[in-house]
Design an enzyme around this catalytic site. Sequence first.
Site, PDB file in Angstrom:
ATOM      1  N   TRP A  69       0.845  -1.191   0.000  1.00 26.20           N
ATOM      2  CA  TRP A  69       0.000   0.000   0.000  1.00 26.20           C
ATOM      3  C   TRP A  69       0.887   1.250   0.000  1.00 26.20           C
ATOM      4  O   TRP A  69       1.878   1.302   0.733  1.00 26.20           O
ATOM      5  CB  TRP A  69      -0.884  -0.013   1.246  1.00 26.20           C
ATOM      6  CG  TRP A  69      -1.959   1.024   1.225  1.00 26.20           C
ATOM      7  CD1 TRP A  69      -1.893   2.281   1.751  1.00 26.20           C
ATOM      8  CD2 TRP A  69      -3.248   0.902   0.630  1.00 26.20           C
ATOM      9  NE1 TRP A  69      -3.073   2.946   1.532  1.00 26.20           N
ATOM     10  CE2 TRP A  69      -3.929   2.124   0.836  1.00 26.20           C
ATOM     11  CE3 TRP A  69      -3.898  -0.127  -0.058  1.00 26.20           C
ATOM     12  CZ2 TRP A  69      -5.227   2.345   0.392  1.00 26.20           C
ATOM     13  CZ3 TRP A  69      -5.188   0.095  -0.502  1.00 26.20           C
ATOM     14  CH2 TRP A  69      -5.837   1.311  -0.284  1.00 26.20           C
ATOM     15  N   HIS A 100      -0.951  -5.325   6.878  1.00 28.21           N
ATOM     16  CA  HIS A 100      -1.843  -5.303   5.714  1.00 28.21           C
ATOM     17  C   HIS A 100      -1.076  -5.545   4.414  1.00 28.21           C
ATOM     18  O   HIS A 100      -1.546  -5.209   3.326  1.00 28.21           O
ATOM     19  CB  HIS A 100      -2.599  -3.971   5.660  1.00 28.21           C
ATOM     20  CG  HIS A 100      -3.463  -3.745   6.858  1.00 28.21           C
ATOM     21  ND1 HIS A 100      -4.750  -4.226   6.960  1.00 28.21           N
ATOM     22  CD2 HIS A 100      -3.200  -3.128   8.034  1.00 28.21           C
ATOM     23  CE1 HIS A 100      -5.248  -3.896   8.130  1.00 28.21           C
ATOM     24  NE2 HIS A 100      -4.329  -3.238   8.811  1.00 28.21           N
ATOM     25  N   HIS A 160      -4.315 -10.559   3.386  1.00 31.07           N
ATOM     26  CA  HIS A 160      -4.464 -10.237   4.803  1.00 31.07           C
ATOM     27  C   HIS A 160      -5.929 -10.104   5.202  1.00 31.07           C
ATOM     28  O   HIS A 160      -6.815  -9.902   4.365  1.00 31.07           O
ATOM     29  CB  HIS A 160      -3.720  -8.943   5.146  1.00 31.07           C
ATOM     30  CG  HIS A 160      -4.293  -7.727   4.463  1.00 31.07           C
ATOM     31  ND1 HIS A 160      -3.938  -7.359   3.190  1.00 31.07           N
ATOM     32  CD2 HIS A 160      -5.217  -6.814   4.876  1.00 31.07           C
ATOM     33  CE1 HIS A 160      -4.605  -6.272   2.841  1.00 31.07           C
ATOM     34  NE2 HIS A 160      -5.388  -5.919   3.852  1.00 31.07           N
ATOM     35  N   ASP A 211      -8.577  -7.905   7.576  1.00 28.17           N
ATOM     36  CA  ASP A 211      -8.797  -6.684   8.343  1.00 28.17           C
ATOM     37  C   ASP A 211      -9.555  -7.022   9.619  1.00 28.17           C
ATOM     38  O   ASP A 211     -10.557  -7.744   9.578  1.00 28.17           O
ATOM     39  CB  ASP A 211      -9.648  -5.685   7.553  1.00 28.17           C
ATOM     40  CG  ASP A 211      -8.876  -4.968   6.466  1.00 28.17           C
ATOM     41  OD1 ASP A 211      -7.643  -5.110   6.399  1.00 28.17           O
ATOM     42  OD2 ASP A 211      -9.523  -4.251   5.671  1.00 28.17           O
ATOM     43  N   HIS A 265      -9.239  -1.881  12.618  1.00 32.90           N
ATOM     44  CA  HIS A 265      -8.512  -1.198  11.542  1.00 32.90           C
ATOM     45  C   HIS A 265      -9.193   0.116  11.169  1.00 32.90           C
ATOM     46  O   HIS A 265      -8.523   1.102  10.870  1.00 32.90           O
ATOM     47  CB  HIS A 265      -8.436  -2.133  10.330  1.00 32.90           C
ATOM     48  CG  HIS A 265      -7.707  -1.580   9.155  1.00 32.90           C
ATOM     49  ND1 HIS A 265      -6.497  -0.914   9.255  1.00 32.90           N
ATOM     50  CD2 HIS A 265      -8.010  -1.589   7.816  1.00 32.90           C
ATOM     51  CE1 HIS A 265      -6.085  -0.550   8.050  1.00 32.90           C
ATOM     52  NE2 HIS A 265      -6.998  -0.938   7.169  1.00 32.90           N
ATOM     53  N   HIS A 273     -15.870  -0.384   3.791  1.00 32.04           N
ATOM     54  CA  HIS A 273     -15.429  -1.033   5.026  1.00 32.04           C
ATOM     55  C   HIS A 273     -16.509  -0.921   6.109  1.00 32.04           C
ATOM     56  O   HIS A 273     -16.855  -1.905   6.774  1.00 32.04           O
ATOM     57  CB  HIS A 273     -14.146  -0.374   5.548  1.00 32.04           C
ATOM     58  CG  HIS A 273     -12.886  -0.841   4.900  1.00 32.04           C
ATOM     59  ND1 HIS A 273     -12.425  -0.332   3.712  1.00 32.04           N
ATOM     60  CD2 HIS A 273     -11.969  -1.776   5.282  1.00 32.04           C
ATOM     61  CE1 HIS A 273     -11.281  -0.912   3.393  1.00 32.04           C
ATOM     62  NE2 HIS A 273     -10.986  -1.797   4.326  1.00 32.04           N
ATOM     63  N   GLU A 288      -8.514  -9.496   2.031  1.00 24.69           N
ATOM     64  CA  GLU A 288      -8.054  -8.740   0.862  1.00 24.69           C
ATOM     65  C   GLU A 288      -6.779  -9.339   0.256  1.00 24.69           C
ATOM     66  O   GLU A 288      -6.044 -10.072   0.909  1.00 24.69           O
ATOM     67  CB  GLU A 288      -7.808  -7.275   1.255  1.00 24.69           C
ATOM     68  CG  GLU A 288      -9.098  -6.570   1.662  1.00 24.69           C
ATOM     69  CD  GLU A 288      -8.881  -5.218   2.315  1.00 24.69           C
ATOM     70  OE1 GLU A 288      -9.789  -4.375   2.223  1.00 24.69           O
ATOM     71  OE2 GLU A 288      -7.818  -4.994   2.944  1.00 24.69           O
TER      72      GLU A 288
END
Length: 208
Positions: A20, A50, A54, A56, A60, A160, A172
């Site tokens: 990310w 992440h 992974h 969440d 988060h 989310h 994800e």
Amino acid sequence: MKEKPWIDVSIPLTNDMGVWPGDKPFNFRLSYTKEQTKSVNIGEMSTSVHTGTHMDAPFHYDNDGKKIHELDVSLFIGPAKVVDVRGHEVIGRKELEAFNLDGVSRLLLRSLDRADSSFPERYPILKEDIGPFLKEKGIHLIGTECPSVDPVDSKHLPAHHALYQNGVYILENLVLKDVKPGLYELIALPLSIHGGDGSPVRAVIREL
């Protein structure tokens, strides 16, 4: 009858993998070699939780949400359905109504067909109306090939929160490009990281 083979649908953790934007990259190295210790190699790693495939935890995106070590592991083990939603820039109720999801509790979206572990320049996102729709269907886990269910520049994370408010957990960065649609057994256990907002996952599926 011979059992079907397990299929690894997670991204390998490598030092050159995409992460990310602005996040801590994955790094593995040997802190001590067998030559140094006279007995064993000892490795160490650093990473964002992440990175790669992974899970969440609600913490988060919600300070009052459960942390990764507080989640029931049974959420991440059991039957799952893979559906092909490639070609959509956004995915919600309308896009998923085309599939028979009766009796499905875990839904995996073949949405991106990622070819490698680089960070995708563009990826499909989820609509807010997907949360209530999945709750209606009795689905408590959604998995996607994308690095997030929201846009990379989103600060409000509407998908989310819509999923969270409807009791749906988020997996994800799956790799489903060689997986045909259908019913599978899923094992996607996060590490029990005390206080963690997420965790890397080794996700595997086996055709039912």
